[in-house]
Design a protein around this motif. Structure first.
Motif, mmCIF file in Angstrom:
data_model
loop_
_atom_site.group_PDB
_atom_site.id
_atom_site.type_symbol
_atom_site.label_atom_id
_atom_site.label_comp_id
_atom_site.label_asym_id
_atom_site.label_seq_id
_atom_site.Cartn_x
_atom_site.Cartn_y
_atom_site.Cartn_z
ATOM 1 N N GLU A 156 3.112 -9.381 -12.280
ATOM 2 C CA GLU A 156 1.658 -9.158 -12.471
ATOM 3 C C GLU A 156 1.087 -8.340 -11.426
ATOM 4 N N PRO A 157 1.466 -6.891 -11.236
ATOM 5 C CA PRO A 157 0.591 -6.123 -10.127
ATOM 6 C C PRO A 157 -0.796 -5.781 -10.674
ATOM 7 N N ALA A 158 -1.610 -5.791 -9.725
ATOM 8 C CA ALA A 158 -3.026 -5.541 -10.037
ATOM 9 C C ALA A 158 -3.279 -4.390 -8.687
ATOM 10 N N VAL A 159 -4.073 -3.109 -9.311
ATOM 11 C CA VAL A 159 -4.313 -2.188 -8.243
ATOM 12 C C VAL A 159 -5.805 -2.967 -7.764
ATOM 13 N N SER B 113 1.003 -1.114 0.017
ATOM 14 C CA SER B 113 -0.039 -0.079 0.118
ATOM 15 C C SER B 113 0.998 1.419 -0.043
ATOM 16 N N PHE B 114 0.416 2.283 -0.762
ATOM 17 C CA PHE B 114 1.245 3.542 -0.774
ATOM 18 C C PHE B 114 0.569 4.776 -1.403
ATOM 19 N N THR B 115 0.688 5.948 -1.143
ATOM 20 C CA THR B 115 -0.128 7.175 -1.454
ATOM 21 C C THR B 115 0.949 7.808 -2.548
ATOM 22 N N LEU B 116 -0.034 8.481 -3.456
ATOM 23 C CA LEU B 116 0.742 9.351 -4.393
ATOM 24 C C LEU B 116 0.227 10.602 -4.190
ATOM 25 N N PRO B 117 1.142 11.751 -4.511
ATOM 26 C CA PRO B 117 0.708 12.972 -4.319
ATOM 27 C C PRO B 117 -0.156 13.606 -5.400
ATOM 28 N N VAL B 118 -1.102 12.654 -5.983
ATOM 29 C CA VAL B 118 -1.953 13.396 -7.140
ATOM 30 C C VAL B 118 -3.259 12.842 -7.009
ATOM 31 N N ALA B 119 -4.384 13.639 -7.443
ATOM 32 C CA ALA B 119 -5.525 13.399 -7.690
ATOM 33 C C ALA B 119 -5.794 12.022 -8.012
ATOM 34 N N LEU B 120 -7.122 11.325 -7.678
ATOM 35 C CA LEU B 120 -7.254 10.020 -8.242
ATOM 36 C C LEU B 120 -7.837 9.911 -9.300
ATOM 37 N N ASP B 121 -7.264 9.438 -10.446
ATOM 38 C CA ASP B 121 -7.875 9.220 -11.796
ATOM 39 C C ASP B 121 -7.164 7.960 -12.433
ATOM 40 N N ASP B 122 -7.630 7.542 -13.657
ATOM 41 C CA ASP B 122 -7.262 6.262 -14.376
ATOM 42 C C ASP B 122 -5.508 6.549 -14.646
ATOM 43 N N ALA B 123 -5.054 7.675 -14.671
ATOM 44 C CA ALA B 123 -3.497 7.675 -15.001
ATOM 45 C C ALA B 123 -2.892 7.574 -13.600
ATOM 46 N N ALA B 124 -3.266 8.032 -12.560
ATOM 47 C CA ALA B 124 -2.634 7.586 -11.225
ATOM 48 C C ALA B 124 -2.990 6.074 -10.923
ATOM 49 N N LYS B 125 -4.113 5.558 -11.235
ATOM 50 C CA LYS B 125 -3.920 4.273 -11.021
ATOM 51 C C LYS B 125 -3.033 3.231 -11.796
ATOM 52 N N GLU B 126 -3.028 3.659 -13.162
ATOM 53 C CA GLU B 126 -1.999 3.092 -13.967
ATOM 54 C C GLU B 126 -0.611 3.287 -13.615
ATOM 55 N N GLY B 127 -0.339 4.637 -12.978
ATOM 56 C CA GLY B 127 0.895 4.810 -12.554
ATOM 57 C C GLY B 127 1.370 4.066 -11.221
ATOM 58 N N ALA B 128 0.323 4.037 -10.473
ATOM 59 C CA ALA B 128 0.623 2.966 -9.100
ATOM 60 C C ALA B 128 0.755 1.493 -9.806
ATOM 61 N N ARG B 129 0.151 0.953 -10.698
ATOM 62 C CA ARG B 129 0.411 -0.385 -11.022
ATOM 63 C C ARG B 129 1.898 -0.443 -11.630
ATOM 64 N N GLN B 130 2.416 0.615 -12.565
ATOM 65 C CA GLN B 130 3.679 0.350 -13.238
ATOM 66 C C GLN B 130 4.787 0.820 -12.069
ATOM 67 N N LEU B 131 4.515 1.622 -10.970
ATOM 68 C CA LEU B 131 5.479 1.601 -9.964
ATOM 69 C C LEU B 131 5.629 0.227 -9.220
ATOM 70 N N ALA B 132 4.694 -0.410 -9.144
ATOM 71 C CA ALA B 132 4.823 -1.722 -8.119
ATOM 72 C C ALA B 132 5.348 -2.485 -9.208
ATOM 73 N N MET B 133 5.288 -2.560 -10.304
ATOM 74 C CA MET B 133 6.028 -3.383 -11.357
ATOM 75 C C MET B 133 7.633 -3.009 -11.056
ATOM 76 N N MET B 134 7.880 -1.727 -11.076
ATOM 77 C CA MET B 134 9.173 -1.305 -11.044
ATOM 78 C C MET B 134 9.960 -1.826 -9.691
ATOM 79 N N MET B 135 8.912 -1.685 -8.849
ATOM 80 C CA MET B 135 9.632 -2.381 -7.602
ATOM 81 C C MET B 135 9.747 -3.866 -7.505
ATOM 82 N N GLY B 136 9.522 -4.327 -8.480
ATOM 83 C CA GLY B 136 9.681 -5.760 -8.545
ATOM 84 C C GLY B 136 8.658 -6.876 -8.335
ATOM 85 N N LEU B 137 7.628 -6.232 -8.360
ATOM 86 C CA LEU B 137 6.400 -7.205 -8.148
ATOM 87 C C LEU B 137 5.948 -7.716 -9.724
#
Ligand code: B12
Length: 246
Positions: free
Chosen positions: A47-50, A21-45
């Motif tokens: 098949e990440p799914a929000v 779980s984590f927080t991003l300093p942006v309003a919630l929208d589709d781009a933020a959601k996809e950003g969160a997924r990609q960040l999780a992938m960059m962290m080494g996870l």
């Protein structure tokens, strides 16, 4: 020693499933959601799914991501530094103090500098203790002085001198921007400057304190979560005996 490999599991053993779980300093929208997924992938996870996204207001959004950890760790190769001592019960500690010190052991404790989290030091020192383990105030062979929260290091050192403390207990809970490292170093330096460092047993505790870190900072021992009064008391009395046996 035989390897002991482990990795997280969620549904089936060794599936590597984790939740992040984590927080991003942006309003919630589709781009933020996809950003969160990609960040999780960059962290080494893999098949990440929000699985949860929440608007936190004022341009902040919160995410929970499920994914798969591909790594495993060999527990047999891990060494954790711990203070070496036998944990006694309260009566055992009292008996040893009476027998070896022939006077009360003086213990002074505080949560120093800006840190106001007193629950930890109270759990160790106060009469009622924590989780069914009575605190140091209930040990009749100890004189436990709890100075509470936000105590200046100078005041703690001054009081330790006045009370002829055998043991100083310091609590540090807040570690933001490594403030605990500055505070603990400052206290150790002050004790050194007063010529008191070798005369006291200096112990630090807190949820993000390890024995290894404590030793690096020049403390005698460090205690983390799930510590009880008898752990600290046992270490202190054994350490006192070690230093005072000829
Ligand atoms: C209660 C609480 C508060 C209360 C404190 C009230 C009080 N009188 O203590 C209040 C509301 C005041 C508070 C304020 C703040 N808090 Co606060 N607080 C907590 C909370 C929810 C619980 C802490 C607690 O009581 N734990 C229970 C005790 C029993 O556990 P413990 O402290 O780990 O103690 C055990 C061991 O660590 C050890 N131990 C501890 N000290 C010592 C000392 C010795 C000598 C020994 C041997 C052992 C030992 O033994 C204890 C028993 O086993 C935690 C989150 C959490 N769930 O942990 C956040 C938390 C500690 N707070 C946090 C923060 C950021 C703050 C604030 C800065 C928030 C803000 N922006 O204002 C302020 C700072 C105030 C200040 N000047 O210090 C963060 C710290 C993050 C970090 N890594 O630095 C946490 C982790 C929350 C979070 N996830 O962000 N807080």
């Amino acid at each position: 020693m035989a390897e002991k490999l482990v990795k997280p599991y969620g549904d089936t053993l060794n599936d590597g499933r984790v939740q992040l779980s984590f927080t991003l300093p942006v309003a919630l929208d589709d781009a933020a959601k996809e950003g969160a997924r990609q960040l999780a992938m960059m962290m080494g996870l893999a098949e990440p799914a929000v699985v949860h996204a929440e608007d936190m207001g004022q341009d902040f959004s919160f995410f929970i991501v499920y994914g798969q950890c591909k790594h495993q760790v060999d527990l047999s190769s891990i060494k954790v530094s711990r203070p070496e001592f036998e944990t006694l019960d309260k009566e055992g500690v009292n008996r040893l103090i009476a027998e070896k010190m022939r006077r009360k052991m003086v213990v002074i404790g505080a949560c120093i500098e800006t840190d106001a989290h007193t629950v930890g030091i109270d759990a160790i020192m106060n009469m009622k203790g924590y989780n069914g383990h009575k605190g140091l105030e209930s040990y009749h062979e100890m004189r436990a002085i709890n100075l509470g929260a936000q105590v200046d290091s100078e005041d703690l050192v001054k009081r330790a001198l006045e009370e002829k403390a055998d043991v100083i207990l310091v609590s540090q809970i807040v570690t933001q921007k490594n403030i605990h490292l500055d505070n603990l170093t400052r206290l150790a330096d002050l004790l050194e400057a007063e010529g008191l460092r070798d005369r006291v047993i200096l112990i630090v505790g807190g949820p993000r304190i390890s024995h290894e870190l404590a030793k690096e900072l020049g403390y005698d021992a460090g205690f983390g979560t799930r510590t009880y009064a008898e752990d600290v008391a046992s270490f202190a009395v054994h350490e006192w005996i070690k230093r005072n046996s000829t």
